[in-house]
Write an enzyme that holds these catalytic residues in place. Structure first.
Site, PDB file in Angstrom:
ATOM      1  N   HIS A   1      10.359  46.753 -41.896  1.00  0.00           N
ATOM      2  CA  HIS A   1      10.612  46.221 -43.090  1.00  0.00           C
ATOM      3  C   HIS A   1       9.482  45.219 -43.487  1.00  0.00           C
ATOM      4  O   HIS A   1       9.149  44.849 -44.466  1.00  0.00           O
ATOM      5  CB  HIS A   1      11.819  45.585 -43.021  1.00  0.00           C
ATOM      6  CG  HIS A   1      13.138  46.363 -43.054  1.00  0.00           C
ATOM      7  ND1 HIS A   1      14.044  46.233 -42.134  1.00  0.00           N
ATOM      8  CD2 HIS A   1      13.644  47.563 -43.853  1.00  0.00           C
ATOM      9  CE1 HIS A   1      15.112  47.280 -42.456  1.00  0.00           C
ATOM     10  NE2 HIS A   1      14.700  48.026 -43.216  1.00  0.00           N
TER      11      HIS A   1
ATOM     12  N   LYS B   1      30.505  48.780 -46.007  1.00  0.00           N
ATOM     13  CA  LYS B   1      30.050  48.794 -44.845  1.00  0.00           C
ATOM     14  C   LYS B   1      30.641  47.702 -43.730  1.00  0.00           C
ATOM     15  O   LYS B   1      30.809  46.853 -44.206  1.00  0.00           O
ATOM     16  CB  LYS B   1      28.346  48.809 -44.500  1.00  0.00           C
ATOM     17  CG  LYS B   1      27.543  49.960 -45.183  1.00  0.00           C
ATOM     18  CD  LYS B   1      26.181  49.921 -45.147  1.00  0.00           C
ATOM     19  CE  LYS B   1      25.418  51.040 -45.629  1.00  0.00           C
ATOM     20  NZ  LYS B   1      24.076  50.959 -45.716  1.00  0.00           N
TER      21      LYS B   1
ATOM     22  N   ARG C   1       9.093  56.872 -44.105  1.00  0.00           N
ATOM     23  CA  ARG C   1       8.807  56.763 -42.784  1.00  0.00           C
ATOM     24  C   ARG C   1       8.225  58.311 -42.564  1.00  0.00           C
ATOM     25  O   ARG C   1       7.292  58.666 -42.080  1.00  0.00           O
ATOM     26  CB  ARG C   1       9.743  56.396 -41.954  1.00  0.00           C
ATOM     27  CG  ARG C   1      10.031  55.042 -41.758  1.00  0.00           C
ATOM     28  CD  ARG C   1      11.463  54.645 -41.288  1.00  0.00           C
ATOM     29  NE  ARG C   1      12.338  55.210 -42.003  1.00  0.00           N
ATOM     30  CZ  ARG C   1      13.550  54.979 -41.660  1.00  0.00           C
ATOM     31  NH1 ARG C   1      14.079  54.107 -40.866  1.00  0.00           N
ATOM     32  NH2 ARG C   1      14.820  55.600 -42.618  1.00  0.00           N
TER      33      ARG C   1
ATOM     34  N   SER D   1      16.911  50.438 -38.478  1.00  0.00           N
ATOM     35  CA  SER D   1      17.976  49.143 -38.312  1.00  0.00           C
ATOM     36  C   SER D   1      18.868  50.060 -37.298  1.00  0.00           C
ATOM     37  O   SER D   1      19.318  49.273 -36.486  1.00  0.00           O
ATOM     38  CB  SER D   1      18.688  48.780 -39.276  1.00  0.00           C
ATOM     39  OG  SER D   1      17.660  47.901 -40.205  1.00  0.00           O
TER      40      SER D   1
HETATM   41  O1  PNS Z   1      18.428  49.909 -46.665  1.00  0.00           O
HETATM   42  P1  PNS Z   1      19.134  50.784 -47.269  1.00  0.00           P
HETATM   43  O2  PNS Z   1      20.894  50.736 -46.786  1.00  0.00           O
HETATM   44  O3  PNS Z   1      18.550  52.252 -47.364  1.00  0.00           O
HETATM   45  O4  PNS Z   1      19.244  50.466 -49.040  1.00  0.00           O
HETATM   46  C1  PNS Z   1      19.983  51.344 -49.933  1.00  0.00           C
HETATM   47  C2  PNS Z   1      19.821  50.498 -51.342  1.00  0.00           C
HETATM   48  C3  PNS Z   1      20.427  48.959 -51.264  1.00  0.00           C
HETATM   49  C4  PNS Z   1      18.337  50.821 -51.682  1.00  0.00           C
HETATM   50  C5  PNS Z   1      20.690  51.347 -52.171  1.00  0.00           C
HETATM   51  O5  PNS Z   1      22.092  51.566 -51.673  1.00  0.00           O
HETATM   52  C6  PNS Z   1      21.097  50.546 -53.613  1.00  0.00           C
HETATM   53  O6  PNS Z   1      19.956  50.688 -54.456  1.00  0.00           O
HETATM   54  N1  PNS Z   1      22.263  50.276 -53.987  1.00  0.00           N
HETATM   55  C7  PNS Z   1      22.569  49.577 -55.064  1.00  0.00           C
HETATM   56  C8  PNS Z   1      23.400  50.405 -56.117  1.00  0.00           C
HETATM   57  C9  PNS Z   1      22.796  51.373 -57.042  1.00  0.00           C
HETATM   58  O7  PNS Z   1      22.122  50.723 -57.765  1.00  0.00           O
HETATM   59  N2  PNS Z   1      22.857  52.613 -56.762  1.00  0.00           N
HETATM   60  C10 PNS Z   1      22.376  53.626 -57.418  1.00  0.00           C
HETATM   61  C11 PNS Z   1      21.041  53.868 -56.743  1.00  0.00           C
HETATM   62  S1  PNS Z   1      20.465  55.385 -57.263  1.00  0.00           S
END
Ligand code: PNS
Length: 171
Positions: free
Chosen positions: A23, A47, A96, A134
């Site tokens: 990150h 979560k 990645r 993570s």
């Molecule tokens: O680190 P992560 O858990 O892979 O991040 C995921 C994240 C935060 C990018 C994704 O869950 C997100 O954007 N959540 C916000 C809700 C949202 O907008 N959902 C529609 C996305 S298509």
């Protein structure tokens, strides 16, 4: 697409539970590429995280305290709505491996459908971090392994504290 008078603002969203050097690598790249990059820590009530959101924010702020164009914030709800509120026109995501691609493509295209003014930009981390996540960091630490060099020093310390606290509770 309109550009904010303050320049191009990017959002780097994620769970960051915990922040890894992968990150950090992406945030540093973003800080060089964009005028401002906002690390958006998702407030996800579903979560069961290892670190609380305030802990994750405080870790990221301490790691990037010397970066004048890196901001750390939290968000909930739709990412594109948050981007609009922050006048951000770019969403940054790290890629990645091929295994990341399908999920990332789905999110990028859904976000584009929700708000075509926000563009998702993918960046690849430095090679040593291409296998890092993570989830693996948490697993390795929980099972007694070392993650030196894979996470910032402050994360390593906090992971050690969490592990000690858990062991004390169990004893
Ligand atoms: O680190 P992560 O858990 O892979 O991040 C995921 C994240 C935060 C990018 C994704 O869950 C997100 O954007 N959540 C916000 C809700 C949202 O907008 N959902 C529609 C996305 S298509």
């Amino acid at each position: 697409m309109t550009t904010d008078p303050g320049g191009v603002i990017a959002i780097y969203p994620g769970s960051f539970d915990p922040l890894t050097n992968g990150h950090v690598d992406i945030i540093e790249r973003g800080a060089r590429l964009f005028d401002r990059i906002i690390v958006g820590v998702l407030i996800n009530l579903e979560k069961s995280p290892l670190f609380t959101v305030p802990e994750r924010v405080s870790i990221a702020r301490s790691v990037f305290r010397d970066y004048s164009n890196v901001e750390v914030d939290t968000f909930d709800g739709l990412l594109v709505d948050y981007a609009r509120r922050k006048h951000a026109t770019v969403i940054v995501r790290g890629l990645r491996a091929i295994s990341d691609f399908e999920y990332e493509m789905q999110m990028a295209l859904m976000n584009r459908r929700l708000n075509a003014d926000v563009e998702t930009v993918f960046m690849m981390p430095a090679e040593p971090y291409t296998y890092l996540s993570s989830r693996l960091v948490k697993e390795v630490v929980a099972l007694g392994g070392t993650v030196t060099g894979l996470v910032p020093r402050v994360v390593e310390e906090r992971l050690r504290e969490k592990k000690l606290a858990r062991e004390t509770l169990k004893a």
